[in-house]
Design a protein around this motif. Structure first.
Motif, PDB file in Angstrom:
ATOM      1  N   HIS A   5      50.522  43.229   2.440  1.00  0.00           N
ATOM      2  CA  HIS A   5      50.720  44.353   1.514  1.00  0.00           C
ATOM      3  C   HIS A   5      52.191  44.741   1.535  1.00  0.00           C
ATOM      4  CE1 HIS A   5      51.225  47.455   4.644  1.00  0.00           C
ATOM      5  NE2 HIS A   5      50.497  46.617   5.363  1.00  0.00           N
ATOM      6  N   ASP A   6      52.686  45.172   0.432  1.00  0.00           N
ATOM      7  CA  ASP A   6      54.077  45.628   0.340  1.00  0.00           C
ATOM      8  C   ASP A   6      55.053  44.616   0.933  1.00  0.00           C
ATOM      9  OD1 ASP A   6      53.231  48.158  -0.769  1.00  0.00           O
ATOM     10  OD2 ASP A   6      52.488  48.635   1.238  1.00  0.00           O
ATOM     11  N   VAL A  31      45.332  39.542   0.365  1.00  0.00           N
ATOM     12  CA  VAL A  31      46.549  40.086  -0.228  1.00  0.00           C
ATOM     13  C   VAL A  31      46.252  41.244  -1.168  1.00  0.00           C
ATOM     14  CG1 VAL A  31      48.639  39.525  -1.521  1.00  0.00           C
ATOM     15  CG2 VAL A  31      47.459  37.727  -0.234  1.00  0.00           C
ATOM     16  N   HIS A  62      48.068  43.423  -3.914  1.00  0.00           N
ATOM     17  CA  HIS A  62      49.303  43.331  -4.696  1.00  0.00           C
ATOM     18  C   HIS A  62      49.085  44.016  -6.042  1.00  0.00           C
ATOM     19  CE1 HIS A  62      52.712  41.487  -6.825  1.00  0.00           C
ATOM     20  NE2 HIS A  62      53.214  41.300  -5.622  1.00  0.00           N
ATOM     21  N   ARG A  63      50.168  44.564  -6.596  1.00  0.00           N
ATOM     22  CA  ARG A  63      50.008  45.275  -7.878  1.00  0.00           C
ATOM     23  C   ARG A  63      49.561  44.329  -8.994  1.00  0.00           C
ATOM     24  NH1 ARG A  63      54.604  43.823 -10.383  1.00  0.00           N
ATOM     25  NH2 ARG A  63      56.156  43.099  -8.904  1.00  0.00           N
ATOM     26  N   ARG A  66      52.156  36.803  -5.690  1.00  0.00           N
ATOM     27  CA  ARG A  66      51.415  37.877  -5.019  1.00  0.00           C
ATOM     28  C   ARG A  66      51.581  37.828  -3.499  1.00  0.00           C
ATOM     29  NH1 ARG A  66      45.705  38.271  -8.539  1.00  0.00           N
ATOM     30  NH2 ARG A  66      46.695  37.965 -10.564  1.00  0.00           N
TER      31      ARG A  66
END
Ligand code: APR
Length: 332
Positions: free
Chosen positions: A79-80, A202, A204-205, A246
Motif C-alpha cells: 500500500h502507498d 495490493v 492501489h487507487r 499497481r
C-alpha cells in the motif's frame, strides 16, 4: 446398484469425502458430470490451510503435497508504495499454509481413488435425486445411453455452485444469501517465476491486485477490473503494464513477465444456502457456499464441510450416533 453413500460431484469436496469414507469401510460412488481431463484442466484455487492438509494426509493423499507443496509462513500487503509483511506463523499460533494447486490435489485424489478401486462415474449425465426426505433415497444418471439407478442411504451434494443437488431441495426449505460485487478479477496464469516467494495483496487507487502462485515456476496474478471487461480486451502486454502500475517499484522492477497460459475474468460473489441438509441429502463445498477468491477460503471451507460430514457419517455408521448429522448444517 446399491451403495451406502452416493456422492454427486468429483471435485475436491466429493473426492476427499469419498476417499475418507472408503478408507473406513463405507461404500461410496462418485458421479461426475465431466470427464477427468476436463476436471483436471480447470484452473482453480491453490492455498491450503492446515485443516485441509491434515485431511489430505488422513485420506492417504498427502505425500506429493508434502513433497512438492510450498509452505508459506506469511504474506505481504502493498500500500502507498510500500510492502509490509504479515507473519502468519507468529500471529496464528504457529500455523502456516501450503501452496499447492487444486488441480494437483484433485489429481492426487483421483489416483488414490483408483488405487482403492473406488467407483467414479465420469460423464454422468442428467443426474437426478429422488425421495430425499424418505429413508430410501435414490439417484439416477445417464451413461452411454442407459439410465442407471443408485439406491443409497445418504446423498452428498458436492457438485459445486451450478450443481443439481442444491436445486433438488424444495425452495421453501432453503434460504439463500447472496452478494455480487460490482467488479471482477482478471486472472493470468503464466509459466514464470513469481515476483515474490510469498503472496502480495495490493491496495492501489487503480484497483486491487494480487500476486499469487501455484509453484516457483507457475505464477497466478490478478487485477481488479470492471465487470464489463472480457479477457480478450486485455492483451498480455496491457495486463503486465497494469499490474506493474499497481505494484510498489521494488516489486514492479523484479516482475518477470511471459505469455499467459490462461486468462479469465472471475466475477466476485458471496453466496450461502442453508440449511445444508434436506432429509438424506447433505451439501458440501461450493454446492452450499461460495466466496470471492480474496482470502483463499473456498477450498478451505469445503474441507471444513468434509471434515464435519465425514465424522458425522462415521459416528452414524460406527456408533449409531446421529448427533453429528443432525448438527452438521449449523456447524458447517
Ligand atoms: N452432476 C454431476 N456432477 C456435477 C454436476 C451434476 N449435475 N454439476 C457439477 N458437477 C461437478 C462439476 O463438474 C465439478 O467437478 O461437481 C464438481 C464440483 O466441484 P467444484 O466446483 O470444484 O466444487 P467443490 O468440490 O466443492 O470444490 C471446492 O472451492 O472455492 C472453491 O476453488 C475452490 O472449486 C473449489 C471449491
Amino acid at each position: 446398484m446399491k451403495v451406502q453413500v452416493c456422492i454427486i460431484g468429483g471435485g475436491p469436496s466429493g473426492l476427499l469425502v469419498a476417499q475418507l469414507l472408503h478408507l473406513r469401510g463405507i461404500d461410496t460412488i462418485v458421479l461426475e458430470k465431466h470427464s477427468r481431463e476436463y476436471v483436471l484442466a480447470r484452473v482453480r484455487a491453490g492455498v491450503l490451510e492446515r485443516g485441509f492438509a491434515q485431511l489430505m494426509r488422513e485420506a492417504q493423499c498427502g505425500q506429493r503435497m508434502d513433497r512438492e507443496g510450498e509452505i508459506h509462513d506469511g504474506f505481504e500487503i502493498a500500500h502507498d508504495g510500500v510492502l509490509e509483511r504479515v507473519d502468519l506463523h507468529k500471529y496464528s499460533g504457529g500455523n502456516s499454509v501450503i501452496v499447492y494447486g487444486q488441480t494437483e490435489l484433485t489429481r492426487d485424489l483421483y489416483e488414490a481413488r483408483d488405487a482403492l478401486k473406488g467407483a467414479v462415474i465420469h460423464d454422468a449425465e442428467d443426474v437426478a435425486l429422488f425421495d430425499l426426505a424418505s429413508d430410501a433415497p435414490y439417484v439416477t444418471y445417464r451413461h452411454g445411453g442407459k439410465t442407471v439407478r443408485v439406491d443409497c442411504e445418504y446423498v452428498i451434494g458436492a457438485d459445486g455452485f451450478h450443481g443439481v443437488s442444491r436445486k433438488s431441495i424444495p425452495s421453501d426449505k432453503l434460504r439463500e444469501y447472496e452478494k455480487i460485487f460490482p467488479f471482477g478479477w482478471l486472472g493470468v496464469l503464466s509459466r514464470t517465476k513469481p515476483v515474490s516467494p510469498e503472496l502480495i495483496y495490493v491496495k492501489h487507487r487503480r484497483g486491487f491486485a494480487l500476486c499469487s502462485m501455484r509453484s516457483q515456476v507457475l505464477s497466478r496474478y490478478y487485477i481488479q477490473v470492471p465487470l464489463t471487461d472480457t479477457p480478450d480486451r486485455w492483451s498480455d502486454d496491457a495486463f503486465w503494464a497494469e499490474l506493474k502500475s499497481r505494484l510498489p517499484d521494488e516489486a514492479a522492477n523484479r516482475l518477470i513477465t511471459g505469455p499467459s497460459i490462461e486468462k479469465s475474468v472471475a466475477p466476485l460473489r458471496s453466496f450461502v444456502a442453508e440449511p445444508m441438509r434436506y432429509g438424506r441429502l447433505f451439501l458440501a463445498g461450493d454446492a452450499a457456499h461460495i466466496v470471492p477468491p480474496t482470502g483463499a477460503k473456498g477450498l478451505n471451507t469445503a474441507a471444513s464441510d468434509v471434515y464435519y460430514l465425514y465424522h458425522a457419517l462415521l459416528s452414524h455408521y460406527k456408533k449409531r450416533d446421529d448427533s453429528g448429522l443432525d448438527g452438521y448444517s449449523e456447524k458447517a
